[in-house]
Design a protein around this motif. Structure first.
Motif, PDB file in Angstrom:
ATOM      1  N   ARG B  37      29.937 -32.508  31.122  1.00  0.00           N
ATOM      2  CA  ARG B  37      28.841 -33.247  30.457  1.00  0.00           C
ATOM      3  C   ARG B  37      28.262 -34.303  31.387  1.00  0.00           C
ATOM      4  NH1 ARG B  37      28.460 -38.152  28.278  1.00  0.00           N
ATOM      5  NH2 ARG B  37      30.705 -38.484  28.160  1.00  0.00           N
ATOM      6  N   ILE B  38      29.144 -35.081  32.019  1.00  0.00           N
ATOM      7  CA  ILE B  38      28.638 -36.144  32.892  1.00  0.00           C
ATOM      8  C   ILE B  38      27.881 -35.537  34.066  1.00  0.00           C
ATOM      9  CG2 ILE B  38      29.328 -38.058  34.387  1.00  0.00           C
ATOM     10  CD1 ILE B  38      30.355 -39.078  31.935  1.00  0.00           C
ATOM     11  N   ALA B  39      28.378 -34.395  34.580  1.00  0.00           N
ATOM     12  CA  ALA B  39      27.683 -33.747  35.700  1.00  0.00           C
ATOM     13  C   ALA B  39      26.274 -33.335  35.265  1.00  0.00           C
ATOM     14  CB  ALA B  39      28.469 -32.526  36.178  1.00  0.00           C
ATOM     15  N   ARG B  40      26.176 -32.718  34.065  1.00  0.00           N
ATOM     16  CA  ARG B  40      24.844 -32.304  33.579  1.00  0.00           C
ATOM     17  C   ARG B  40      23.933 -33.510  33.407  1.00  0.00           C
ATOM     18  NH1 ARG B  40      28.237 -28.210  31.460  1.00  0.00           N
ATOM     19  NH2 ARG B  40      29.018 -29.433  29.709  1.00  0.00           N
ATOM     20  N   GLU B  41      24.507 -34.613  32.933  1.00  0.00           N
ATOM     21  CA  GLU B  41      23.662 -35.794  32.706  1.00  0.00           C
ATOM     22  C   GLU B  41      23.282 -36.472  34.014  1.00  0.00           C
ATOM     23  OE1 GLU B  41      25.580 -37.925  29.460  1.00  0.00           O
ATOM     24  OE2 GLU B  41      25.086 -36.301  28.085  1.00  0.00           O
ATOM     25  N   CYS B  42      24.156 -36.403  35.013  1.00  0.00           N
ATOM     26  CA  CYS B  42      23.780 -36.915  36.346  1.00  0.00           C
ATOM     27  C   CYS B  42      22.577 -36.131  36.882  1.00  0.00           C
ATOM     28  CB  CYS B  42      24.939 -36.775  37.331  1.00  0.00           C
ATOM     29  SG  CYS B  42      26.240 -37.985  37.101  1.00  0.00           S
ATOM     30  N   ILE B  43      22.624 -34.813  36.698  1.00  0.00           N
ATOM     31  CA  ILE B  43      21.516 -33.968  37.159  1.00  0.00           C
ATOM     32  C   ILE B  43      20.236 -34.367  36.415  1.00  0.00           C
ATOM     33  CG2 ILE B  43      20.646 -31.579  37.144  1.00  0.00           C
ATOM     34  CD1 ILE B  43      23.647 -30.725  37.560  1.00  0.00           C
ATOM     35  N   ASP B  44      20.356 -34.527  35.094  1.00  0.00           N
ATOM     36  CA  ASP B  44      19.192 -34.910  34.284  1.00  0.00           C
ATOM     37  C   ASP B  44      18.639 -36.269  34.717  1.00  0.00           C
ATOM     38  OD1 ASP B  44      19.287 -32.574  32.747  1.00  0.00           O
ATOM     39  OD2 ASP B  44      20.662 -33.436  31.289  1.00  0.00           O
ATOM     40  N   GLY B  74      12.779 -52.067  24.040  1.00  0.00           N
ATOM     41  CA  GLY B  74      11.935 -51.642  22.908  1.00  0.00           C
ATOM     42  C   GLY B  74      11.459 -50.205  22.984  1.00  0.00           C
ATOM     43  N   THR B  75      11.677 -49.518  24.104  1.00  0.00           N
ATOM     44  CA  THR B  75      11.265 -48.113  24.225  1.00  0.00           C
ATOM     45  C   THR B  75      12.113 -47.251  23.280  1.00  0.00           C
ATOM     46  OG1 THR B  75      10.813 -48.499  26.559  1.00  0.00           O
ATOM     47  CG2 THR B  75      10.968 -46.197  25.869  1.00  0.00           C
ATOM     48  N   ILE B  76      11.462 -46.391  22.518  1.00  0.00           N
ATOM     49  CA  ILE B  76      12.199 -45.548  21.567  1.00  0.00           C
ATOM     50  C   ILE B  76      13.230 -44.682  22.307  1.00  0.00           C
ATOM     51  CG2 ILE B  76      11.945 -43.509  20.060  1.00  0.00           C
ATOM     52  CD1 ILE B  76      11.134 -46.028  18.648  1.00  0.00           C
ATOM     53  N   TRP B  77      14.447 -44.690  21.832  1.00  0.00           N
ATOM     54  CA  TRP B  77      15.505 -43.838  22.413  1.00  0.00           C
ATOM     55  C   TRP B  77      16.614 -43.686  21.367  1.00  0.00           C
ATOM     56  CZ3 TRP B  77      15.005 -41.666  27.304  1.00  0.00           C
ATOM     57  CH2 TRP B  77      16.029 -40.774  27.647  1.00  0.00           C
ATOM     58  N   PRO B  78      16.971 -42.470  20.986  1.00  0.00           N
ATOM     59  CA  PRO B  78      17.863 -42.310  19.840  1.00  0.00           C
ATOM     60  C   PRO B  78      19.341 -42.025  20.132  1.00  0.00           C
ATOM     61  CG  PRO B  78      16.706 -40.271  20.265  1.00  0.00           C
ATOM     62  CD  PRO B  78      16.327 -41.211  21.365  1.00  0.00           C
ATOM     63  N   ILE B  79      19.677 -41.657  21.372  1.00  0.00           N
ATOM     64  CA  ILE B  79      21.055 -41.209  21.647  1.00  0.00           C
ATOM     65  C   ILE B  79      21.585 -41.931  22.889  1.00  0.00           C
ATOM     66  CG2 ILE B  79      22.431 -39.205  22.410  1.00  0.00           C
ATOM     67  CD1 ILE B  79      20.676 -37.457  20.653  1.00  0.00           C
ATOM     68  N   PRO B  80      22.758 -42.553  22.795  1.00  0.00           N
ATOM     69  CA  PRO B  80      23.312 -43.221  23.988  1.00  0.00           C
ATOM     70  C   PRO B  80      23.618 -42.209  25.098  1.00  0.00           C
ATOM     71  CG  PRO B  80      24.502 -43.877  21.995  1.00  0.00           C
ATOM     72  CD  PRO B  80      23.636 -42.709  21.622  1.00  0.00           C
ATOM     73  N   ILE B  81      23.289 -42.582  26.305  1.00  0.00           N
ATOM     74  CA  ILE B  81      23.641 -41.764  27.486  1.00  0.00           C
ATOM     75  C   ILE B  81      24.657 -42.608  28.250  1.00  0.00           C
ATOM     76  CG2 ILE B  81      22.766 -40.654  29.589  1.00  0.00           C
ATOM     77  CD1 ILE B  81      21.660 -39.397  27.000  1.00  0.00           C
ATOM     78  N   VAL B  82      25.921 -42.222  28.137  1.00  0.00           N
ATOM     79  CA  VAL B  82      26.978 -43.106  28.636  1.00  0.00           C
ATOM     80  C   VAL B  82      27.928 -42.387  29.599  1.00  0.00           C
ATOM     81  CG1 VAL B  82      26.964 -44.714  26.695  1.00  0.00           C
ATOM     82  CG2 VAL B  82      28.345 -42.633  26.536  1.00  0.00           C
ATOM     83  N   PHE B  83      28.437 -43.192  30.510  1.00  0.00           N
ATOM     84  CA  PHE B  83      29.455 -42.720  31.457  1.00  0.00           C
ATOM     85  C   PHE B  83      30.790 -43.258  30.968  1.00  0.00           C
ATOM     86  CE2 PHE B  83      32.215 -43.000  35.090  1.00  0.00           C
ATOM     87  CZ  PHE B  83      31.917 -41.877  35.855  1.00  0.00           C
TER      88      PHE B  83
END
Lengths: 101, 426
Positions: B37-44, B74-83
């Protein structure tokens, strides 16, 4: 009468020929866009046993209220018993379950 | 520059070091082996799929996302992207704020992470806020529950680009590449179709219906055989973790391409692509995330059907439609195309829109489970249910990639070829 839950056995040409040969072609009904299916009925007890024996199977509560995703070999066996007993009632599943004992 | 403006009106920037710089940068860094998961998110993050994010979130952003569905600015964002990382590993490796650490996947360098903050966050609180439940039966809850006890926030930069393997390589485009592709095709309006499914004709018509909505009043350009439409459907297949019983990734991607090659869509109105993302099944909140993701890909519209990104009965059938009405005007640069389902009606004699067809007693609903059941029986569906080219490709994929099954089995999950590899950094 107690509620029953169907197992959908989809009918291809090969299965349809076997149904015709056994004078059972009327058992096949149109289900989705001209797809033919026979619906073998399970009692609640049989349904629970099948879902326990075949964990990959699923009881589709949302749309079809049927037992789905049984392996093809299992469906083939149930289909053969249907031909033998000339029935789609719970006795088919009785015999199928007995064959697993 | 204006061609590359993404979510939050921020420019889509790629955070990638060239190989020479990368080799110097990673010398003597503490390394941490990361999960899929973290690898995919690093790529993203590296390619700008998550614009305006430049890295994993710090606590203020996570807290704001959970409580207000927006980043701290204040930018809309619904899901935490966390390491996530264990406190033990942080301690054993002496990782401190201000460090730069090397992130490796299968032992090879993928990215560097600038350690800007090390923090903890209550995982139940995160799950409740994002998913609306802490029920362990929810796959998103389980995903959050599996995270380690500590988080690191900070910018991510790729030091080594992933190599996508066939058959996925021809479908992977970065956001900037996709936007260039749209420009080349002359597409002005692009409607995204999110999928993790092999397409039956109900899906095909969802896409076609969404195309009509997106194209709307746009003018016809040209004449006779030279008509250009300027509107396209982007099929964006989500590639992430799989469970037994799911369609294999290869079948999903190639079956969508089969619709294209079978000419059920014109060449100039349809293309297939992939994005790496681990679904949270967050229903309405995931719908907003998908809208943001596809904004960054360059889409102008996003189709949302029934129970979008939902699971079980945690969300209402059309919650993912309604959440868009709760957003402040102008907070997204993409229009939701909100559609009901398509069904087969034997009286109409066609696949038709449930919002129009009145034969509610006679209609035959598509069910993903039912279609899987037909395929599992090895029975070729009628062409009004599934295009023969699609079925053939699915069965070919079963033989070629799926160890005999178009659905994920234990064997497939253990032995499948990887979607991408991180090569050694020579």
């Amino acid at each position: 009468m107690a509620e029953t839950y169907p197992i959908n056995i989809w009918i291809n040409e090969e299965r349809f020929e076997k149904l015709k040969a056994a004078n059972l072609a009327d058992m096949a009904v149109d289900r989705l866009g001209g797809m033919k299916v026979i619906q073998v009925q399970c009692t609640e007890k049989q349904k629970d046993k099948i879902l326990k024996l075949f964990p990959m199977a699923k009881f589709d509560t949302a749309t079809t209220k049927s037992i789905e995703l049984l392996p093809r070999e299992v469906k083939d066996k149930i289909f053969d018993i249907t031909l033998k007993l000339k029935s789609i009632g719970p006795e088919v599943m009785d015999e199928f379950l007995k064959s697993l004992d | 520059m204006t061609d590359f403006i993404g979510h939050g009106e921020k420019e889509i920037k790629e955070r990638i070091l060239n190989p020479g710089e990368a080799k110097n940068k990673i010398k003597n860094l503490v390394s941490v082996e990361i999960s899929g998961r973290i690898a995919r998110e690093c790529i993203d993050l590296g390619y700008g799929f998550f614009t305006p994010l430049e890295g994993f979130m710090k606590k203020a952003d996570v807290d704001s996302v959970c409580k207000k569905m927006s980043l701290a600015d204040g930018t809309i964002w619904p899901i935490p992207i966390v390491f996530d990382i264990s406190s033990q590993e942080v301690s054993e490796k002496g990782i401190r704020v201000g460090d730069v650490i090397l992130l490796t996947r299968m032992g090879n360098p993928l990215a560097v992470l600038e350690v800007e903050e090390i923090f903890t966050y209550d995982k139940d609180e995160m799950a409740q806020a994002v998913l609306g439940t802490i029920d362990a039966k929810h796959p998103g809850v389980r995903m959050i529950g599996r995270m380690q006890d500590t988080f690191i926030g900070g910018k991510v930069t790729l030091v080594n680009e992933p190599q996508f393997n066939p058959p996925f390589d021809r479908f992977f485009y970065t956001p900037r590449q996709l936007r260039e592709e749209f420009k080349k095709r002359g597409w002005v309006r692009i409607v995204a179709h999110q999928t993790r499914n092999v397409p039956h004709t109900g899906h095909e018509w969802l896409m076609k219906g969404a195309w009509f909505c997106a194209h709307g009043e746009a003018p016809v350009i040209g004449d006779k055989d030279e008509i250009k439409l300027g509107t396209g459907v982007l099929v964006n297949c989500i590639i992430g973790p799989k469970r037994t019983g799911d369609y294999i990734d290869e079948a999903i991607v190639l079956a969508h391409q089969a619709l294209h090659e079978g000419r059920y869509f014109r060449d100039d109105v349809h293309m297939v692509s992939i994005t790496c993302w681990d679904m949270r099944y967050a229903g309405p909140k995931e719908a907003i995330f998908h809208a943001i993701l596809r904004t960054n890909l360059g889409c102008t519209h996003h189709m949302f059907g029934r129970d979008h990104a939902g699971v079980g009965d945690y969300y209402g059938t059309y919650d993912a439609h309604r959440i868009f009405d709760q957003l402040p005007p102008g907070s997204l640069n993409i229009k939701p195309v909100r559609v009901l389902e398509w069904w087969y009606c034997p009286l109409c004699g066609e696949v038709t829109y449930s919002g129009l067809c009145g034969h509610t007693k006679e209609r035959q609903k598509f069910s993903g489970t039912l279609i899987r059941s037909i395929i599992k029986d090895g029975v070729k569906p009628t062409r009004i249910i599934m295009r023969p080219e699609v079925f053939d490709v699915v069965m070919e994929c079963a033989e070629r990639y799926g160890f005999g099954s178009p659905f994920c089995t234990e064997e497939y999950l253990a032995k499948r070829g990887p979607v991408f590899v991180v090569p050694p950094l020579d």
